[in-house]
Design a protein around this motif. Structure first.
Motif, PDB file in Angstrom:
ATOM      1  N   TYR A 138       3.117   7.664   9.506  1.00  0.00           N
ATOM      2  CA  TYR A 138       3.957   8.214   8.436  1.00  0.00           C
ATOM      3  C   TYR A 138       4.349   9.670   8.706  1.00  0.00           C
ATOM      4  CZ  TYR A 138       2.570   4.129   5.679  1.00  0.00           C
ATOM      5  OH  TYR A 138       2.376   2.849   5.227  1.00  0.00           O
ATOM      6  N   ARG A 162       9.418   5.516  -6.240  1.00  0.00           N
ATOM      7  CA  ARG A 162       7.999   5.280  -6.068  1.00  0.00           C
ATOM      8  C   ARG A 162       7.583   4.084  -6.903  1.00  0.00           C
ATOM      9  NH1 ARG A 162       4.580   9.591  -8.852  1.00  0.00           N
ATOM     10  NH2 ARG A 162       4.538   8.013 -10.493  1.00  0.00           N
ATOM     11  N   ALA A 166       5.270  -1.173   4.440  1.00  0.00           N
ATOM     12  CA  ALA A 166       4.410  -1.998   3.587  1.00  0.00           C
ATOM     13  C   ALA A 166       4.170  -3.367   4.212  1.00  0.00           C
ATOM     14  CB  ALA A 166       5.016  -2.138   2.195  1.00  0.00           C
ATOM     15  N   MET A 202       3.394   3.131  -2.980  1.00  0.00           N
ATOM     16  CA  MET A 202       4.163   3.848  -1.964  1.00  0.00           C
ATOM     17  C   MET A 202       5.323   4.624  -2.560  1.00  0.00           C
ATOM     18  SD  MET A 202       4.414   1.336   1.358  1.00  0.00           S
ATOM     19  CE  MET A 202       4.925   2.744   2.359  1.00  0.00           C
ATOM     20  N   ARG A 203       5.628   5.715  -1.881  1.00  0.00           N
ATOM     21  CA  ARG A 203       6.931   6.355  -2.082  1.00  0.00           C
ATOM     22  C   ARG A 203       7.886   5.756  -1.078  1.00  0.00           C
ATOM     23  NH1 ARG A 203       9.825   9.629   0.785  1.00  0.00           N
ATOM     24  NH2 ARG A 203       8.112  10.396   2.092  1.00  0.00           N
ATOM     25  N   GLY A 204       9.001   5.278  -1.571  1.00  0.00           N
ATOM     26  CA  GLY A 204      10.068   4.808  -0.702  1.00  0.00           C
ATOM     27  C   GLY A 204      11.309   5.625  -0.974  1.00  0.00           C
ATOM     28  N   TYR A 221       3.904  -1.964  -4.360  1.00  0.00           N
ATOM     29  CA  TYR A 221       4.402  -2.987  -3.446  1.00  0.00           C
ATOM     30  C   TYR A 221       3.364  -4.104  -3.429  1.00  0.00           C
ATOM     31  CZ  TYR A 221       7.889   0.314  -1.562  1.00  0.00           C
ATOM     32  OH  TYR A 221       8.945   1.192  -1.402  1.00  0.00           O
ATOM     33  N   SER A 227      13.176   1.411   1.554  1.00  0.00           N
ATOM     34  CA  SER A 227      12.726   2.276   2.648  1.00  0.00           C
ATOM     35  C   SER A 227      11.262   2.059   2.978  1.00  0.00           C
ATOM     36  CB  SER A 227      12.945   3.751   2.288  1.00  0.00           C
ATOM     37  OG  SER A 227      14.276   4.004   1.897  1.00  0.00           O
ATOM     38  N   GLY A 228      10.475   1.679   1.979  1.00  0.00           N
ATOM     39  CA  GLY A 228       9.059   1.459   2.197  1.00  0.00           C
ATOM     40  C   GLY A 228       8.696   0.029   2.554  1.00  0.00           C
ATOM     41  N   ALA A 250       9.255   7.258   4.025  1.00  0.00           N
ATOM     42  CA  ALA A 250       8.352   6.616   3.068  1.00  0.00           C
ATOM     43  C   ALA A 250       6.942   7.090   3.364  1.00  0.00           C
ATOM     44  CB  ALA A 250       8.442   5.092   3.172  1.00  0.00           C
ATOM     45  N   ARG A 251       6.056   6.921   2.376  1.00  0.00           N
ATOM     46  CA  ARG A 251       4.660   7.287   2.602  1.00  0.00           C
ATOM     47  C   ARG A 251       3.754   6.448   1.722  1.00  0.00           C
ATOM     48  NH1 ARG A 251       0.473  11.025   1.331  1.00  0.00           N
ATOM     49  NH2 ARG A 251       1.530  11.925  -0.495  1.00  0.00           N
ATOM     50  N   LYS A 252       2.691   5.933   2.318  1.00  0.00           N
ATOM     51  CA  LYS A 252       1.663   5.219   1.560  1.00  0.00           C
ATOM     52  C   LYS A 252       0.855   6.228   0.752  1.00  0.00           C
ATOM     53  CE  LYS A 252      -2.372   2.228   2.334  1.00  0.00           C
ATOM     54  NZ  LYS A 252      -3.194   1.558   3.373  1.00  0.00           N
TER      55      LYS A 252
END
Length: 362
Positions: free
Chosen positions: A145, A17, A105, A11-13, A20, A100-101, A344-346
């Motif tokens: 997201y 990045r 997650a 993930m990007r948090g 997780y 943030s992620g 954030a993005r998976k």
């Protein structure tokens, strides 16, 4: 070579990045855990070519999640900073961007059930004991997201994640001012040593012959500055009661300067052996607190907000970050909480593989 597969979410948090993990899928022993994370990230090579790190400190971070044992929290968030080249793992700090992620997650891992259009998740930062409330977008009970929130340092937009940090004063050293004074002088440089979300050593950019508006690349190329900064940082770490910090990423270092783009103050943040390309979430809280506290090295660099909560806009190397600070002015300054907006993005999920001679798995 036999390998061990470990489930993970990539993930990007915020502006960082990394992988997780569910803590239950990793070894309990801290030394073995460190070796697993070094292998996963590929620490020991500038490009992290044998792992999934991205060759920068903001892309060699790890989050490990579990259902919380704390009555207040839903999720425990255990953080690790893995070095790019030195095969070191630091479990002392936390990271607000990677945090943030954590909410998304945790939902992805089934540790938290989404409720309604917005799910509030209470997170305990294991490394520091900080308590954070994250509000994650879950329209019709489904994690989403996509959204219109933009943060400096990340292209495009995404769903907003509101973070409210509590219990962050003295999170590492036990004191707002670990040296018990608003200013110290080290090697001729005046600094404020402060511990809010992240222990930091903060100085005026001008005292290093800098403007405080240099790019990250310009600062990274200034080896003379880094040598002086590191000498000040390590001596300050000892004064802060943190012992020998020469191989630790904490305390972090920050520079302050007058804003020039309409913000409250300008800052540059160091991780600490290179310049952060944008701004750390934890560091922003400490820098904002320093800016708001009378008597610190920030005196004269800004027009201090006097009403609480104050929206502190910090200009950094990639743009700005806003910190909503709820504070009291009893005997100077005391922090109640700090709020920030992140995204954030998976990016991927599956299994990450490490050599079985490091760990054979559970």
């Amino acid at each position: 070579m036999k390998q061990t597969g470990i489930p993970f979410i990539f993930m990007r948090g915020g502006t960082s990045r990394g992988p997780y993990f569910n803590r239950a899928d990793l070894p309990e022993d801290r030394e073995i855990l460190a070796e697993v994370l070094i292998a996963a990230v590929g620490s020991g090579h500038p490009l992290n070519i044998d792992g999934i790190g991205g060759g920068a400190a903001v892309t060699t971070k790890v989050a490990m999640l579990s259902r919380s044992e704390d009555d207040w929290a839903d999720v425990d968030y255990f953080f690790a900073q893995v070095s790019v080249e030195d095969r070191l793992v630091d479990f002392k700090p936390t990271c607000g961007n990677i945090l943030s992620g954590v909410g998304p997650a945790a939902i992805e891992m089934g540790l938290v059930e989404p409720l309604g259009d917005e799910t509030e998740i209470r997170i305990r930062a294991v490394n520091t004991g900080a308590r954070v409330v994250a509000k994650v977008q879950t329209p019709n009970g489904v994690l989403d997201y996509q959204g219109d929130a933009a943060i400096a340092g990340v292209p495009g937009t995404a769903a907003p994640i509101a973070l409210n940090f509590m219990g962050v004063v003295g999170s590492s050293t036990g004191a707002f001012l670990p040296t018990d004074t608003l200013r110290d002088e080290i090697d001729g440089i005046e600094v404020t040593c402060m511990d809010v979300a992240m222990p930091m050593v903060i100085a005026r950019a001008s005292d290093f012959g800098l403007t405080g508006h240099e790019s990250a690349a310009e600062l990274d190329a200034d080896k003379g500055f880094f040598a002086l900064m590191e000498a000040v940082r390590t001596k300050a770490g000892a004064l802060m009661g943190m012992g020998d910090v020469s191989k630790s990423v904490t305390p972090k270092f920050g520079l302050l300067a007058p804003a020039k783009e309409g913000g409250t103050i300008a800052a540059r943040y160091f991780m600490p052996w290179n310049t952060h390309p944008s701004m750390a979430v934890t560091g922003s809280q400490c820098l904002a607190s320093c800016a708001l506290t009378p008597g610190t090295i920030a005196d004269g660099l800004l027009e201090r907000p006097t009403e609480s909560p104050a929206n502190v806009v910090i200009e950094h190397a990639s743009g700005t970050i806003e910190v909503l600070v709820d504070f009291a002015k009893n005997n100077g300054f005391s922090l109640n909480s700090a709020g920030l907006l992140r995204t954030a993005r998976k990016l991927a999920d599956g299994k990450i593989y490490v050599p079985s001679h490091i760990w054979e798995g559970k």
